[in-house]
Every structure is written in C-alpha cells, then in structure tokens.
Design a protein around this motif. Structure first.
Motif, PDB file in Angstrom:
ATOM      1  N   ASN A   1     -85.455  61.831 -10.933  1.00 48.29           N
ATOM      2  CA  ASN A   1     -86.311  62.990 -10.695  1.00 48.29           C
ATOM      3  C   ASN A   1     -86.928  63.451 -12.004  1.00 48.29           C
ATOM      4  OD1 ASN A   1     -85.582  63.276  -7.897  1.00 48.29           O
ATOM      5  ND2 ASN A   1     -83.593  63.962  -8.630  1.00 48.29           N
ATOM      6  N   GLY A   2     -87.739  64.486 -11.919  1.00 49.82           N
ATOM      7  CA  GLY A   2     -88.276  65.060 -13.151  1.00 49.82           C
ATOM      8  C   GLY A   2     -89.415  64.247 -13.728  1.00 49.82           C
TER       9      GLY A   2
ATOM     10  N   ALA B   1     -84.296  73.744 -19.271  1.00 47.62           N
ATOM     11  CA  ALA B   1     -85.067  72.629 -19.840  1.00 47.62           C
ATOM     12  C   ALA B   1     -84.657  71.312 -19.182  1.00 47.62           C
ATOM     13  CB  ALA B   1     -84.840  72.554 -21.355  1.00 47.62           C
ATOM     14  N   TYR B   2     -83.353  71.157 -18.966  1.00 44.40           N
ATOM     15  CA  TYR B   2     -82.858  69.956 -18.275  1.00 44.40           C
ATOM     16  C   TYR B   2     -83.394  69.915 -16.839  1.00 44.40           C
ATOM     17  CZ  TYR B   2     -79.739  67.102 -15.459  1.00 44.40           C
ATOM     18  OH  TYR B   2     -79.261  66.200 -14.552  1.00 44.40           O
ATOM     19  N   LEU B   3     -83.357  71.076 -16.169  1.00 46.98           N
ATOM     20  CA  LEU B   3     -83.808  71.122 -14.773  1.00 46.98           C
ATOM     21  C   LEU B   3     -85.293  70.772 -14.655  1.00 46.98           C
ATOM     22  CD1 LEU B   3     -81.917  74.303 -13.493  1.00 46.98           C
ATOM     23  CD2 LEU B   3     -81.437  71.913 -12.938  1.00 46.98           C
ATOM     24  N   LEU B   4     -86.076  71.172 -15.654  1.00 44.96           N
ATOM     25  CA  LEU B   4     -87.506  70.838 -15.633  1.00 44.96           C
ATOM     26  C   LEU B   4     -87.706  69.357 -15.898  1.00 44.96           C
ATOM     27  CD1 LEU B   4     -90.584  71.604 -15.743  1.00 44.96           C
ATOM     28  CD2 LEU B   4     -90.279  71.911 -18.196  1.00 44.96           C
ATOM     29  N   GLU B   5     -87.122  68.883 -17.007  1.00 44.87           N
ATOM     30  CA  GLU B   5     -87.440  67.529 -17.466  1.00 44.87           C
ATOM     31  C   GLU B   5     -86.782  66.437 -16.618  1.00 44.87           C
ATOM     32  OE1 GLU B   5     -87.365  67.175 -21.633  1.00 44.87           O
ATOM     33  OE2 GLU B   5     -87.685  64.997 -21.622  1.00 44.87           O
ATOM     34  N   PHE B   6     -85.555  66.700 -16.159  1.00 43.17           N
ATOM     35  CA  PHE B   6     -84.834  65.632 -15.466  1.00 43.17           C
ATOM     36  C   PHE B   6     -84.648  65.863 -13.969  1.00 43.17           C
ATOM     37  CE2 PHE B   6     -83.988  63.061 -19.071  1.00 43.17           C
ATOM     38  CZ  PHE B   6     -83.894  63.932 -20.144  1.00 43.17           C
TER      39      PHE B   6
ATOM     40  N   VAL C   1     -95.564  67.314  -9.608  1.00 45.12           N
ATOM     41  CA  VAL C   1     -95.468  67.587 -11.043  1.00 45.12           C
ATOM     42  C   VAL C   1     -95.476  69.098 -11.258  1.00 45.12           C
ATOM     43  CG1 VAL C   1     -96.475  67.198 -13.309  1.00 45.12           C
ATOM     44  CG2 VAL C   1     -96.804  65.504 -11.506  1.00 45.12           C
ATOM     45  N   PRO C   2     -94.387  69.680 -11.794  1.00 41.98           N
ATOM     46  CA  PRO C   2     -94.401  71.121 -12.045  1.00 41.98           C
ATOM     47  C   PRO C   2     -95.358  71.461 -13.184  1.00 41.98           C
ATOM     48  CG  PRO C   2     -92.344  70.137 -12.813  1.00 41.98           C
ATOM     49  CD  PRO C   2     -93.113  69.057 -12.166  1.00 41.98           C
ATOM     50  N   VAL C   3     -96.053  72.584 -13.056  1.00 40.74           N
ATOM     51  CA  VAL C   3     -96.978  73.012 -14.121  1.00 40.74           C
ATOM     52  C   VAL C   3     -96.728  74.481 -14.427  1.00 40.74           C
ATOM     53  CG1 VAL C   3     -98.757  71.351 -13.471  1.00 40.74           C
ATOM     54  CG2 VAL C   3     -98.847  73.657 -12.520  1.00 40.74           C
ATOM     55  N   GLY C   4     -97.152  74.902 -15.612  1.00 36.91           N
ATOM     56  CA  GLY C   4     -97.050  76.305 -15.968  1.00 36.91           C
ATOM     57  C   GLY C   4     -98.021  77.134 -15.145  1.00 36.91           C
ATOM     58  N   ASN C   5     -97.649  78.395 -14.924  1.00 38.28           N
ATOM     59  CA  ASN C   5     -98.486  79.266 -14.100  1.00 38.28           C
ATOM     60  C   ASN C   5     -99.555  79.948 -14.964  1.00 38.28           C
ATOM     61  OD1 ASN C   5     -99.580  81.199 -12.402  1.00 38.28           O
ATOM     62  ND2 ASN C   5     -97.646  81.542 -11.334  1.00 38.28           N
ATOM     63  N   SER C   6    -100.786  79.559 -14.788  1.00 39.18           N
ATOM     64  CA  SER C   6    -101.880  80.058 -15.626  1.00 39.18           C
ATOM     65  C   SER C   6    -102.099  81.571 -15.449  1.00 39.18           C
ATOM     66  CB  SER C   6    -103.173  79.307 -15.311  1.00 39.18           C
ATOM     67  OG  SER C   6    -103.401  79.302 -13.928  1.00 39.18           O
ATOM     68  N   ASP C   7    -101.636  82.137 -14.321  1.00 37.34           N
ATOM     69  CA  ASP C   7    -101.809  83.588 -14.113  1.00 37.34           C
ATOM     70  C   ASP C   7    -100.995  84.400 -15.119  1.00 37.34           C
ATOM     71  OD1 ASP C   7    -101.854  83.225 -10.485  1.00 37.34           O
ATOM     72  OD2 ASP C   7    -103.443  83.032 -11.996  1.00 37.34           O
ATOM     73  N   HIS C   8     -99.997  83.779 -15.720  1.00 41.90           N
ATOM     74  CA  HIS C   8     -99.115  84.506 -16.648  1.00 41.90           C
ATOM     75  C   HIS C   8     -99.571  84.418 -18.094  1.00 41.90           C
ATOM     76  CE1 HIS C   8     -95.688  83.615 -13.564  1.00 41.90           C
ATOM     77  NE2 HIS C   8     -96.447  84.618 -13.170  1.00 41.90           N
ATOM     78  N   GLY C   9    -100.672  83.725 -18.335  1.00 39.12           N
ATOM     79  CA  GLY C   9    -101.095  83.436 -19.709  1.00 39.12           C
ATOM     80  C   GLY C   9    -101.206  84.670 -20.596  1.00 39.12           C
ATOM     81  N   GLY C  10    -101.902  85.705 -20.079  1.00 37.10           N
ATOM     82  CA  GLY C  10    -102.145  86.903 -20.883  1.00 37.10           C
ATOM     83  C   GLY C  10    -100.853  87.597 -21.285  1.00 37.10           C
ATOM     84  N   VAL C  11     -99.999  87.820 -20.310  1.00 38.49           N
ATOM     85  CA  VAL C  11     -98.733  88.529 -20.558  1.00 38.49           C
ATOM     86  C   VAL C  11     -97.872  87.731 -21.541  1.00 38.49           C
ATOM     87  CG1 VAL C  11     -96.547  89.165 -19.484  1.00 38.49           C
ATOM     88  CG2 VAL C  11     -98.686  89.738 -18.362  1.00 38.49           C
TER      89      VAL C  11
END
Lengths: 398, 235
Positions: B38-39, A343-348, B197-207
C-alpha cells in the motif's frame, strides 16, 4: 592524577571496543532484517552511496546515480563496498561513530573535566540508540561529525590551523559545518589565530573542491552544493515548512527566506553570547547546529547527528537535574515518534495524514526550540582561565 | 497412385498440422495482474499463463506508465533474479506528477524452459506526489502489451497466426535497438489497475502558511530572549 587519567583512558578504550562490537553486530544483522521487513532497515541513502561507488569503480561519474548529492570523495571511500563487502561502508560509518565518542571524551578532558565525567559522557554517546541506529543504517553523517568534533578539539588545544583544516574538510563533505565558522572565529584568541583558521580552512576546502571539480566538472558543483543551497523538498519531512511549500508552491517561497533570516539571526545571537571563549565553543557549536536543523526547509532523522554528536561534549556544563534532563529527552523523543506514525501511515499505507504530519512537525519544531532554550538557560559557561588576575576589592579602614 | 489417392494421402498428412495450427492460433494467454503493498511504494505482480510451447523464447511485457507513477531504474537494476525490468528513458525519481511524463517499462522473462506454462513478473514502482487539491487523485495503469520473441533460437519464430501482429520493441535485454516481436493475444481479469493517491488539501494553504510563519517568528523571539538572558546572567 596522571595514573587516574591513564587508567580512565584504558577504561574508555574497553567501552569503545564494546560500542564498536555492538554496532558491527547490528550491521551483520541488517542484511537478514532487510530481506524480511517491508520497511527496510538500511537507509535509502546507503544504496545511493553504494550505487555511486559502483559507477566510480567502473570508471564512471558517481553522479550517474540519481539522487547522489554528495562530493565524489564519499563515493571514492565506498569503492571497497564492491571489492570487499557491501557492508564495508556501514562498518566505516560505525567506526566513525565510535570515534565521535572518543573525541567527546578527549574534549571533556581538554576542557578540564574529571576523567570519570569524560568517560561517562563518552559512554552516553556510545549507548545512545539514535547514534547506533543512524550509523548502522548507513548514514554517512558520522564522518562529518567526527571532523567537526576533531576541529573543536584542535581549537580547544589552541591549534587554529588544524581546526581550520578539519573544518574545511567537514564543509567539503557536508555544507552544514559552515555555520560554525563564525563561532570558531569568535573563539580565536588573536587575529593571527583567525588568519590561520581561515587560511587552513580555505586550503582544505578549496583543494578538495578543486580536485573534485577537475575530475567531474560542473555536475559536481551542481549536485554536491548548488542543489542543497536551493533545495525545496515539499515531500513530508520533520520540517513544518514542507506542508505550506507543498500546498502553495511558489506562493510560500517567502517562508523559506523568512526561515533563513531567522536562522541566521539566531546563530549570530548564539555566537555573540557563547562563542567568545574556546571552552564554550562546543556549546555554541551545539546551538548553531541545532538551530540550523530546526529551521531548515528539509529535516530528516540523520540531521540530528549534527547537533547530538556535540551535545555530550557540553552536557556537563548544564545545570539541570537528572529528572529534568530525562523529561526533556523524553519530550523530544516522543514528539519525534508521534510524527513517525502518521508519516508511516501516509507513505506505506496510503492514508491521507498530511494535516496530522504537519501538526506534529510544528509540535516537533516547538519542542526543539523549547529544549534548546532550556539548555541555554541552564548552561554554565566555563570558568575564566586560572592565570587571569582580577583586582582585589579595596577594603577601606575606618 | 491415382490422383484422388494422392490427394487423400496429402490431406491426411497435412490435416494434423492444419489442426495443430488452428488449435495453436485459437489459444490465448491468461494474464492476472494485481498490486501488492500500500501507500506510495507498490509492486505490480503479473502472472501470465501461456498455453503454447514457447521453449527457448522470451516473453516481454510492455507497461505504459502514467505521469503519476514512476519506477526507479537503479532499483530495477539491482534485482534481476527472475527477469529483467528496465526503462529506456530518463526518469526523474524526485519530480512531482505535474512535472513528469508518461513512459514505458519493459519486463523481460528469462528464456522459457521446456514444460513451463507460467511466467511471473514483479515490477516495483512508486507513486509520485500529486498537486494538492480538495480530494485525492487517481493513478491508472492501463493494460500492457504481451509480446514474444525467440532471439536465442536462430531461424525459429513464434508461430505466425492470422490476426497476430508483429511490432518493434527493444531487443533483449533492454537494448536501444529495436527488434520484431510478436503480439500474443491474452485475456485478463483486470485490464486496468486503479490506485488512490492521497494529496494535501489545497483549501488549507492559507491557514497553514500563516500558522507556520507565526510559529517561526514567535519561537525565534523566545529563543533570542532566552539566549541573551542566559548570557547576561553569566557575565
């Protein structure tokens, strides 16, 4: 005996003062810590409370502060942040947190435990790093925890009216104590007691809510209550529900409903199993809060206080060895920490650790359920009252 | 004095002024921008080197933020030591990118002191959660507008040079009224700042959905069974 109890209480007060000093010292340091750390010690929510209090001090609505989702009572209580010192709120929460320990002590004494046992478990709360950190970071949950424990103590002392007043006030501050209502009702010894509990609860909750509505109108209801009832925060948090809600949005909304149904079924099951006697009310309440938190769509660290504050009040009835208790605590803490790193690695740090966070959320949920099941399996209910007469078994003479 | 002598005297008096104005108007500011941290929580640092004497005037940096980032107005209001940052429209700090709109941030300096040639502006901002997808998204901060005005020096205006335009912007500080500001020319090392910007992987939604549901159900069955067994044992 009385002398032993009196001496123990004085000993408890010494420990209480030390616990308070520890928390106040940490509060004094937080300003310096925040100036130098990239990740601030002070909870973001504390800044929200303080800004809301600033609006109130200027005669404005606390809801002008973005993300203030609490009753105005909290902002009113923190106006001295502007007049006295910005850390006033943290001091108040620290005093409430220390009072939780004192209430644990009194609850155990009222439950018939020895003074030494009651003192030990109060100390366990006072030295618990989770409670120390959460209250000194500026979380207001210690206030609600105080009210819930006071309500449990009132119920233990057969004062349903007072219990209702305290519980109603707690529900006004934070909605979660409403899940304890069924437990309190089940533990009442008569319908009259139930009536008093409900009436007093309705009066305290109703009057505080009515006053707030009179002053702030619909925005109070919207931000303090309606927001929480329909809250669907898909940003990362301890709940495993965050990730399917984030990935699928409305298509995963049924998961929220499923979670609510399972939550309700479990809380009811626990109430039926454990809440019939007021001596077991603390354990039933602990289970209800733990289930509520584990199954919630949003779980943050400050929510742990909701059930952790009740745990010392029922811990003496767990038939677990110290080793097993330590192992269960360690598992619980370690899974939390493993979640915190990604969570830290993602947010910060901006690394894409979404899948890892979800897996650790799932693991944390499983651990919460496992630990709760272990505690339920090891729980030894309170013995029946001494004036209960049981028929002696008949002996047949040959 | 004859006509030609008069012309020479006039020109020799005016020439330094003309030369000074040409020098003034041919200069450009230098803007360095970089993003620290960062982040999801960042800080936009801007260093402006001003080659003119703008004593008593105020520099305004107008940033155009995309929907994928936001500033927290309460956070900006708390830190006004070295300048004033503000937005004049409602910002939903909790909304995700698809439900947000671009907006402008105004960063005002303190009045320029005598001899001051550098203005430093720090603007804390945050990235929004973006819609899930197969790969990470990008947020781009485009080049800002650099403006100046001298509201505390009545009668004084920033030098009016050919090619320098004037335009409306909120008056000091963060007023909802508009005043005339002079656009200052500048050169920059980075006209645009691009952030991942990191995002969640939509391909994994079902699982993810199925596994979460199963875990909830199985855990509930286990817990109910354990609770009832414990209650039965203790009766």
């Amino acid at each position: 005996m009385l002398e032993a109890v009196r001496s123990s209480i004085q000993g408890v007060e010494r420990h209480l003062l030390r616990a308070l000093a520890l928390r106040l010292a940490l509060v004094a340091l937080t300003g310096a810590l925040d100036a130098h750390l990239p990740v601030k010690y002070t909870d973001v929510d504390y800044l929200v409370f303080s800004d809301a209090a600033a609006h109130v001090a200027d005669g404005r609505s606390p809801y002008l502060r973005h993300t203030y989702r609490y009753p105005p009572l909290l902002a009113w209580m923190l106006v001295p942040n502007l007049w006295l010192h910005p850390a006033f709120g943290k001091v108040l929460f620290s005093v409430a947190d220390v009072t939780v320990g004192l209430l644990v002590n009194r609850l155990l004494l009222a439950g018939g435990f020895e003074a030494a046992t009651a003192a030990s478990f109060a100390q366990a709360w006072w030295l618990n790093p989770v409670s120390v950190v959460i209250c000194t970071r500026g979380s207001a949950d210690a206030l609600t925890a105080c009210l819930v424990l006071a309500a449990l103590l009132a119920a233990q002392r057969s004062r349903p009216g007072l219990a209702g007043l305290l519980l109603g006030t707690a529900v006004h501050l934070r909605l979660y104590p409403v899940v304890l209502g069924f437990n309190f009702l089940a533990a009442c010894s008569s319908n009259l007691a139930r009536f008093r509990l409900i009436l007093a609860g309705a009066v305290s909750f109703g009057s505080l809510t009515w006053i707030s509505w009179l002053v702030y109108g619909h925005e109070f209801l919207e931000h303090s209550y309606l927001y929480h009832l329909d809250r669907r925060d898909a940003r990362h948090n301890f709940s495993p529900l965050f990730y399917p809600l984030y990935l699928l949005g409305a298509k995963a909304a049924w998961l929220g409903t499923l979670s609510l149904v399972l939550q309700a079924a479990l809380i009811l099951s626990v109430a039926v199993a454990f809440a019939k006697r007021k001596a077991d009310l603390p354990f039933a309440s602990f289970c209800a809060c733990a289930i509520f938190v584990a199954y919630n769509k949003v779980v943050t660290a400050q929510y742990f206080i909701w059930f952790l504050s009740i745990l010392p009040a029922c811990a003496p009835r767990f038939r677990v060895s110290s080793t097993r208790a330590l192992v269960l605590s360690a598992i619980w803490l370690v899974t939390q920490l493993t979640w915190l790193l990604p969570a830290y690695l993602l947010e910060f740090q901006g690394l894409n650790t979404f899948m890892l966070i979800w897996l650790y959320s799932l693991a944390f949920f499983v651990v919460n359920v496992f630990v709760l099941a272990e505690l339920a399996a090891s729980y030894q209910p309170a013995p029946p009252p001494h004036n209960t007469t049981r028929p002696k078994p008949r002996t047949v003479r040959r | 004095m004859n006509k030609s002598a008069f012309t020479w005297v006039t020109l020799s008096l005016l020439f330094p002024l003309i030369l000074a104005k040409r020098n003034f108007c041919h200069k450009t500011a230098t803007v360095h921008r970089w993003v620290s941290q960062n982040g999801f929580h960042r800080s936009l640092q801007t260093s402006i080197h001003i080659p003119w004497n703008l004593t008593g005037c105020i520099i305004l940096l107008e940033e155009k933020f995309p929907s994928g980032a936001f500033v927290d107005p309460d956070e900006l209001a708390r830190d006004r030591k070295n300048g004033v940052n503000c937005v004049l429209q409602h910002i939903d700090v909790e909304a995700f990118e698809p439900k947000s709109k671009p907006f402008r941030v105004y960063s005002y300096s303190m009045p320029i002191t005598s001899g001051q040639t550098e203005v430093r502006i720090t603007l804390p901002f945050h990235l929004r959660y973006h819609e899930a997808g197969p790969k990470d998204k990008e947020v781009v901060l485009v080049q800002p507008s650099l403006l100046a005005s001298c509201p505390y020096l009545p009668g004084e205006v920033v030098q009016n040079c050919p090619g320098w335009s004037e335009g409306p912007a909120p008056c000091v500080y963060c007023s909802h009224e508009l005043c005339d500001w002079t656009h200052l020319p500048y050169s920059s090392n980075e006209l645009e700042v691009s952030l991942n910007v990191p995002v969640g992987n939509s391909d994994h939604g079902g699982v993810v959905m199925v596994v979460t549901a199963f875990t909830l159900i199985l855990a509930t069955i286990y817990l109910i069974f354990t609770v009832q067994k414990s209650a039965k044992k203790n009766r």
